[in-house]
Scaffold this motif. Structure first.
Motif, mmCIF file in Angstrom:
data_model
loop_
_atom_site.group_PDB
_atom_site.id
_atom_site.type_symbol
_atom_site.label_atom_id
_atom_site.label_comp_id
_atom_site.label_asym_id
_atom_site.label_seq_id
_atom_site.Cartn_x
_atom_site.Cartn_y
_atom_site.Cartn_z
ATOM 1 N N MET A 232 -3.642 -7.925 -1.630
ATOM 2 C CA MET A 232 -3.981 -7.108 -0.462
ATOM 3 C C MET A 232 -2.897 -6.070 -0.165
ATOM 4 S SD MET A 232 -6.963 -8.069 0.618
ATOM 5 C CE MET A 232 -7.098 -7.663 2.340
ATOM 6 N N VAL A 233 -1.637 -6.429 -0.322
ATOM 7 C CA VAL A 233 -0.553 -5.483 -0.053
ATOM 8 C C VAL A 233 -0.534 -4.372 -1.095
ATOM 9 C CG1 VAL A 233 1.976 -5.259 -0.023
ATOM 10 C CG2 VAL A 233 0.865 -7.060 1.298
ATOM 11 N N THR A 234 -0.760 -4.708 -2.350
ATOM 12 C CA THR A 234 -0.811 -3.683 -3.392
ATOM 13 C C THR A 234 -1.920 -2.689 -3.092
ATOM 14 O OG1 THR A 234 0.062 -5.256 -5.017
ATOM 15 C CG2 THR A 234 -1.044 -3.290 -5.878
ATOM 16 N N ILE A 235 -3.085 -3.186 -2.719
ATOM 17 C CA ILE A 235 -4.204 -2.311 -2.344
ATOM 18 C C ILE A 235 -3.841 -1.506 -1.098
ATOM 19 C CG2 ILE A 235 -6.581 -2.292 -1.475
ATOM 20 C CD1 ILE A 235 -7.049 -4.786 -3.309
ATOM 21 N N GLY A 236 -3.200 -2.144 -0.135
ATOM 22 C CA GLY A 236 -2.815 -1.466 1.101
ATOM 23 C C GLY A 236 -1.849 -0.315 0.878
ATOM 24 N N VAL A 237 -0.870 -0.515 0.001
ATOM 25 C CA VAL A 237 0.084 0.561 -0.301
ATOM 26 C C VAL A 237 -0.642 1.738 -0.938
ATOM 27 C CG1 VAL A 237 2.080 1.221 -1.722
ATOM 28 C CG2 VAL A 237 2.111 -0.932 -0.448
ATOM 29 N N MET A 238 -1.547 1.449 -1.874
ATOM 30 C CA MET A 238 -2.284 2.533 -2.527
ATOM 31 C C MET A 238 -3.219 3.239 -1.533
ATOM 32 S SD MET A 238 -0.835 2.617 -5.359
ATOM 33 C CE MET A 238 -1.785 3.888 -6.192
ATOM 34 N N LEU A 239 -3.816 2.493 -0.629
ATOM 35 C CA LEU A 239 -4.630 3.104 0.416
ATOM 36 C C LEU A 239 -3.755 3.947 1.341
ATOM 37 C CD1 LEU A 239 -7.408 3.403 1.743
ATOM 38 C CD2 LEU A 239 -6.937 1.292 2.997
ATOM 39 N N GLY A 240 -2.570 3.459 1.642
ATOM 40 C CA GLY A 240 -1.616 4.216 2.453
ATOM 41 C C GLY A 240 -1.209 5.518 1.797
ATOM 42 N N ARG A 241 -1.188 5.533 0.469
ATOM 43 C CA ARG A 241 -0.867 6.763 -0.264
ATOM 44 C C ARG A 241 -1.872 7.855 0.094
ATOM 45 N NH1 ARG A 241 -0.282 7.762 -6.739
ATOM 46 N NH2 ARG A 241 -0.734 9.967 -6.633
ATOM 47 N N VAL A 242 -3.141 7.510 0.116
ATOM 48 C CA VAL A 242 -4.189 8.481 0.446
ATOM 49 C C VAL A 242 -4.041 8.928 1.899
ATOM 50 C CG1 VAL A 242 -6.683 8.797 0.690
ATOM 51 C CG2 VAL A 242 -5.762 7.532 -1.264
ATOM 52 N N ILE A 243 -3.864 7.981 2.784
ATOM 53 C CA ILE A 243 -3.715 8.300 4.202
ATOM 54 C C ILE A 243 -2.473 9.159 4.421
ATOM 55 C CG2 ILE A 243 -3.258 7.309 6.481
ATOM 56 C CD1 ILE A 243 -4.987 4.910 5.577
ATOM 57 N N GLY A 244 -1.372 8.822 3.736
ATOM 58 C CA GLY A 244 -0.125 9.568 3.884
ATOM 59 C C GLY A 244 -0.231 10.992 3.406
ATOM 60 N N SER A 245 -0.946 11.232 2.313
ATOM 61 C CA SER A 245 -1.060 12.601 1.801
ATOM 62 C C SER A 245 -1.930 13.463 2.709
ATOM 63 C CB SER A 245 -1.614 12.584 0.374
ATOM 64 O OG SER A 245 -2.940 12.113 0.370
ATOM 65 N N VAL A 246 -2.846 12.848 3.428
ATOM 66 C CA VAL A 246 -3.711 13.599 4.335
ATOM 67 C C VAL A 246 -3.002 13.858 5.667
ATOM 68 C CG1 VAL A 246 -5.863 13.460 5.677
ATOM 69 C CG2 VAL A 246 -5.828 12.729 3.285
ATOM 70 N N MET A 247 -2.246 12.885 6.149
ATOM 71 C CA MET A 247 -1.662 12.972 7.485
ATOM 72 C C MET A 247 -0.224 13.442 7.520
ATOM 73 S SD MET A 247 -3.254 9.584 9.252
ATOM 74 C CE MET A 247 -2.445 9.944 10.794
ATOM 75 N N GLY A 248 0.470 13.457 6.399
ATOM 76 C CA GLY A 248 1.854 13.899 6.388
ATOM 77 C C GLY A 248 2.762 12.967 7.161
ATOM 78 N N LYS A 249 3.694 13.561 7.932
ATOM 79 C CA LYS A 249 4.697 12.780 8.651
ATOM 80 C C LYS A 249 4.079 11.918 9.751
ATOM 81 C CE LYS A 249 9.274 13.135 10.475
ATOM 82 N NZ LYS A 249 10.465 13.882 10.609
ATOM 83 N N ARG A 250 2.914 12.317 10.258
ATOM 84 C CA ARG A 250 2.233 11.515 11.274
ATOM 85 C C ARG A 250 1.832 10.148 10.722
ATOM 86 N NH1 ARG A 250 -0.200 16.673 11.808
ATOM 87 N NH2 ARG A 250 -1.856 15.878 10.491
ATOM 88 N N ALA A 251 1.717 10.051 9.400
ATOM 89 C CA ALA A 251 1.323 8.776 8.800
ATOM 90 C C ALA A 251 2.372 7.703 9.046
ATOM 91 C CB ALA A 251 1.087 8.949 7.302
#
Length: 189
Positions: free
Chosen positions: A148-167
């Motif tokens: 779950m954490v491995t999937i979460g980090v990869m999902l966070g990658r997508v969220i982070g690239s869209v939201m920038g520093k707000r992520a």
């Protein structure tokens, strides 16, 4: 406790680590699968160890752990979340590198992993009073958390690239919400 119940327990124990991993992944600079797996392994090992520790504690002092586990988890997650929010809102110095880190340090991940595994410690205490193979339960909890954490980090990658520093700020808010949820569930029970 049968195998299906243990598998369900394992995935239930990994949900808070999953939420934290999304925040961690969003605060990294395009984490790769190997980096996500590293975070997953760190969280998974910690999440597997804590129910075993809890099981041994349950043999001796279950009352103390059960009455304080939610406060410990809440405090650690609150502090980590506030730190992430602070990093997200603080102005960047011209001298500082403006890029996100490639990976988080081991100790930061270990503290976050421990904070999200306090409930696993309490579960371990409870399992001390049930006829269950603690080694199997801990292994399943660790494996589910790693996944779950491995999937979460990869999902966070997508969220982070869209939201920038707000992520990173969002990740901090998520950690605080996870901590508050743990506290609420224990206080309302």
């Amino acid at each position: 406790m049968n195998l299906a119940s243990l598998v369900f327990l394992a995935f239930a124990m990994s949900t808070d680590a999953f939420a934290a991993a999304i925040g961690k992944g969003s605060s990294l600079h395009k984490p790769k699968l190997l980096q996500a797996l590293r975070v997953g392994v760190i969280f998974g090992v910690i999440e597997a160890i804590t129910p075993i520790v809890g099981w041994f504690i349950g043999q001796a002092a279950s009352q103390f752990v059960a009455s304080w586990d939610h406060w410990i988890a809440f405090t650690l997650l609150l502090l980590l979340g506030l730190h992430m929010i602070y990093n997200g809102v603080k102005p960047e110095d011209a001298d500082e590198q403006t890029e996100k880190p490639q990976q988080h340090g081991f100790w930061l991940l270990a503290v976050t992993g421990f904070a999200t595994s306090i409930d696993a410690l309490a579960v371990g205490v409870g399992l001390a009073f049930v006829n269950v193979n603690i080694w199997l339960a801990a292994g399943l909890i660790g494996l589910a958390t790693m996944t779950m954490v491995t999937i979460g980090v990869m999902l966070g990658r997508v969220i982070g690239s869209v939201m920038g520093k707000r992520a990173e700020m969002l990740g901090g808010v998520v950690l605080i919400i996870v901590g508050a949820t743990i506290l609420y569930e224990h206080l309302s029970a």
